[in-house]
Design a protein around this motif. Structure first.
Motif, short mmCIF file in Angstrom:
data_model
loop_
_atom_site.label_atom_id
_atom_site.label_comp_id
_atom_site.label_asym_id
_atom_site.label_seq_id
_atom_site.Cartn_x
_atom_site.Cartn_y
_atom_site.Cartn_z
N THR A 151 1.83 13.89 -9.78
CA THR A 151 2.47 15.20 -9.62
C THR A 151 3.33 15.54 -10.83
O THR A 151 3.36 16.67 -11.28
CB THR A 151 3.31 15.21 -8.33
OG1 THR A 151 2.46 14.87 -7.24
CG2 THR A 151 3.94 16.55 -8.07
N PHE A 152 4.03 14.52 -11.38
CA PHE A 152 4.86 14.77 -12.57
C PHE A 152 4.01 15.06 -13.81
O PHE A 152 4.43 15.81 -14.68
CB PHE A 152 5.80 13.59 -12.82
CG PHE A 152 7.10 13.72 -12.09
CD1 PHE A 152 8.06 14.61 -12.54
CD2 PHE A 152 7.35 12.99 -10.94
CE1 PHE A 152 9.26 14.76 -11.88
CE2 PHE A 152 8.54 13.13 -10.26
CZ PHE A 152 9.50 14.02 -10.73
N PHE A 161 0.83 -1.20 0.00
CA PHE A 161 0.00 0.00 0.00
C PHE A 161 0.87 1.26 0.00
O PHE A 161 0.58 2.24 -0.68
CB PHE A 161 -0.93 0.00 1.23
CG PHE A 161 -1.87 1.15 1.28
CD1 PHE A 161 -2.82 1.34 0.29
CD2 PHE A 161 -1.82 2.07 2.33
CE1 PHE A 161 -3.69 2.41 0.34
CE2 PHE A 161 -2.70 3.15 2.38
CZ PHE A 161 -3.63 3.31 1.38
N PHE A 162 1.97 1.20 0.73
CA PHE A 162 2.92 2.31 0.79
C PHE A 162 3.48 2.62 -0.60
O PHE A 162 3.39 3.75 -1.09
CB PHE A 162 4.06 1.96 1.75
CG PHE A 162 5.19 2.95 1.78
CD1 PHE A 162 5.07 4.14 2.47
CD2 PHE A 162 6.39 2.68 1.12
CE1 PHE A 162 6.11 5.05 2.50
CE2 PHE A 162 7.44 3.57 1.15
CZ PHE A 162 7.29 4.76 1.84
N SER A 215 0.76 3.92 -3.07
CA SER A 215 0.29 5.30 -2.93
C SER A 215 1.36 6.34 -3.19
O SER A 215 1.08 7.35 -3.82
CB SER A 215 -0.41 5.55 -1.59
OG SER A 215 0.07 4.72 -0.61
N ILE A 216 2.61 6.09 -2.76
CA ILE A 216 3.62 7.12 -3.04
C ILE A 216 3.98 7.16 -4.53
O ILE A 216 4.26 8.22 -5.06
CB ILE A 216 4.89 7.05 -2.15
CG1 ILE A 216 5.65 5.77 -2.38
CG2 ILE A 216 4.58 7.25 -0.69
CD1 ILE A 216 7.06 5.83 -1.82
N ILE A 262 0.99 9.13 -6.30
CA ILE A 262 0.99 10.59 -6.10
C ILE A 262 2.18 11.23 -6.80
O ILE A 262 2.06 12.31 -7.38
CB ILE A 262 0.92 10.96 -4.59
CG1 ILE A 262 0.78 12.48 -4.38
CG2 ILE A 262 2.11 10.48 -3.80
CD1 ILE A 262 -0.53 13.04 -4.82
N THR A 263 3.33 10.54 -6.82
CA THR A 263 4.50 11.09 -7.52
C THR A 263 4.24 11.15 -9.02
O THR A 263 4.51 12.17 -9.67
CB THR A 263 5.75 10.23 -7.23
OG1 THR A 263 5.87 10.06 -5.83
CG2 THR A 263 7.00 10.89 -7.76
N ILE A 266 -1.81 20.91 -16.99
CA ILE A 266 -2.16 22.32 -16.79
C ILE A 266 -1.87 23.12 -18.05
O ILE A 266 -2.70 23.92 -18.52
CB ILE A 266 -1.40 22.90 -15.57
CG1 ILE A 266 -1.97 22.32 -14.27
CG2 ILE A 266 -1.47 24.42 -15.54
CD1 ILE A 266 -1.10 22.55 -13.06
N GLN A 300 1.11 16.50 -13.78
CA GLN A 300 0.27 17.67 -13.54
C GLN A 300 0.63 18.87 -14.42
O GLN A 300 -0.27 19.51 -14.98
CB GLN A 300 0.43 18.06 -12.07
CG GLN A 300 -0.77 18.71 -11.46
CD GLN A 300 -0.49 19.08 -10.02
OE1 GLN A 300 0.66 19.16 -9.58
NE2 GLN A 300 -1.55 19.29 -9.26
N LYS A 301 1.91 19.14 -14.59
CA LYS A 301 2.34 20.34 -15.30
C LYS A 301 1.86 20.32 -16.76
O LYS A 301 1.32 21.30 -17.26
CB LYS A 301 3.87 20.43 -15.24
CG LYS A 301 4.42 21.71 -15.82
CD LYS A 301 5.92 21.74 -15.64
CE LYS A 301 6.56 22.70 -16.61
NZ LYS A 301 8.02 22.55 -16.62
#
Lengths: 57, 263
Positions: free
Chosen positions: A37-38, A25-26, A29-30, A33-34, A44, A40-41
């Motif tokens: 996040t990468f 699970f660790f 999830s990390i 999210i990483t 946008i 995302q730019k």
């Protein structure tokens, strides 16, 4: 090295299921999210460009 | 006379500190600095976490005195996540105060990203804690003081995410108030194991005191904690920088950057 074989490492004296679900699970999830996040730019910038095109039309 | 000089010197350094703060809270400089820092923070996180977790999984001997077998290896996930879950909340509450009092845009944007990363960290703490609880305490969950206050922390993060998900002045205000008022939960988490000790054990690993564990057990934990801190900082900086770009898209530096990226 504490474990003498791979199966011993996986089973962990009956505690494997707990240890591996926590680690699983660790890492899930990390990584998620990483990755998000990468990405995302780009997302946008594409969104901004699309809006710009709309206003130009 | 000497005193006056000291005071003048002090105010001078304070001014430059404030100036520096303002400089880094300017969107374009923040964006640049954050993007410069994040690659090395991500690298540090990967290196530190790999060392800590491989060490913890493969090399540390089982803890004999607690009689819990290999499940103690969950500590290398549980404790770092719990550290960050609490400290991210303090950071989020500070961002809330700055957003409410000084109305700095950066703090308003950081609020949501701190809440998202903090939510994940507290979810990781609770999940790893309950799968550790099963073989150790015989149950996944009880409403013990520590577990309940961690659940409250998770809910506070969720509330701030919901409140600030769409960016507006009103939403920032609501989110900031939740973040600031919820800070009362942090000392409750910290002292819950000392005041109402029911199930969760007392803290064995503190910044302020020598650990009660053996070195072979806590040394990999130190690597994991620093690794998680780097990951947390990298994620928050990168995500905040991204939302800075989105919010500042009309300003010249952002336009330039977007044009360069789209080619």
């Amino acid at each position: 090295m504490i474990f003498s074989s791979l199966s011993e490492f996986i089973i962990m004296g009956g505690h494997g299921i707990y240890v591996w679900s926590a680690y699983g699970f660790f890492f899930f999830s990390i990584s998620l999210i990483t990755w998000l996040t990468f990405k995302q730019k780009k997302k946008i910038i594409n969104k901004i460009l699309k809006e710009q095109e709309k206003t130009h039309e | 006379m000497k005193n006056y000089q000291e005071i003048i010197e002090n105010t001078k350094t304070k001014q430059s500190l404030l100036k520096r703060l303002y400089k880094y809270s300017s969107p374009s400089i923040f964006y640049e600095t954050a993007n410069k820092l994040t690659p090395s923070l991500f690298k540090a996180a990967i290196i530190l976490l790999s060392i800590g977790l491989f060490w913890g999984l493969l090399m540390t001997p089982t803890e004999i005195n607690q009689g819990q077998g290999h499940s103690f290896r969950i500590i290398y996930i549980h404790v770092p996540s719990a550290f960050i879950a609490q400290n991210a909340y303090i950071a989020m509450a500070l961002a809330g105060i700055i957003a409410l009092v000084w109305r700095i845009k950066l703090a308003k944007l950081a609020l949501r990203e701190l809440a998202i990363v903090g939510f994940i960290m507290s979810a990781l703490t609770i999940f790893s804690g309950s799968v550790w609880g099963k073989p150790t305490w015989g149950t996944y969950w009880v409403w013990d003081a520590r577990l309940t206050s961690m659940f409250v922390l998770l809910s506070l993060y969720a509330m701030v995410i919901v409140a600030t998900y769409k960016f507006s002045e009103r939403n920032t205000k609501i989110g900031s108030y939740i973040a600031v008022l919820g800070i009362i939960n942090i000392p409750i988490i910290t002292y819950s194991v000392n005041i109402w000790s029911t199930l969760h054990q007392k803290s064995t690993f503190k910044v302020t005191a020598a650990p009660t564990m053996q070195a072979e057990h806590w040394l990999p934990l130190v690597f994991c904690i620093f690794g998680m801190y780097s990951l947390f900082l990298a994620l928050v900086l990168k995500r905040t920088a991204n939302s800075v770009l989105e919010k500042e898209q009309k300003s010249s530096w952002a336009k330039e950057l977007i044009e360069k990226e789209s080619k």
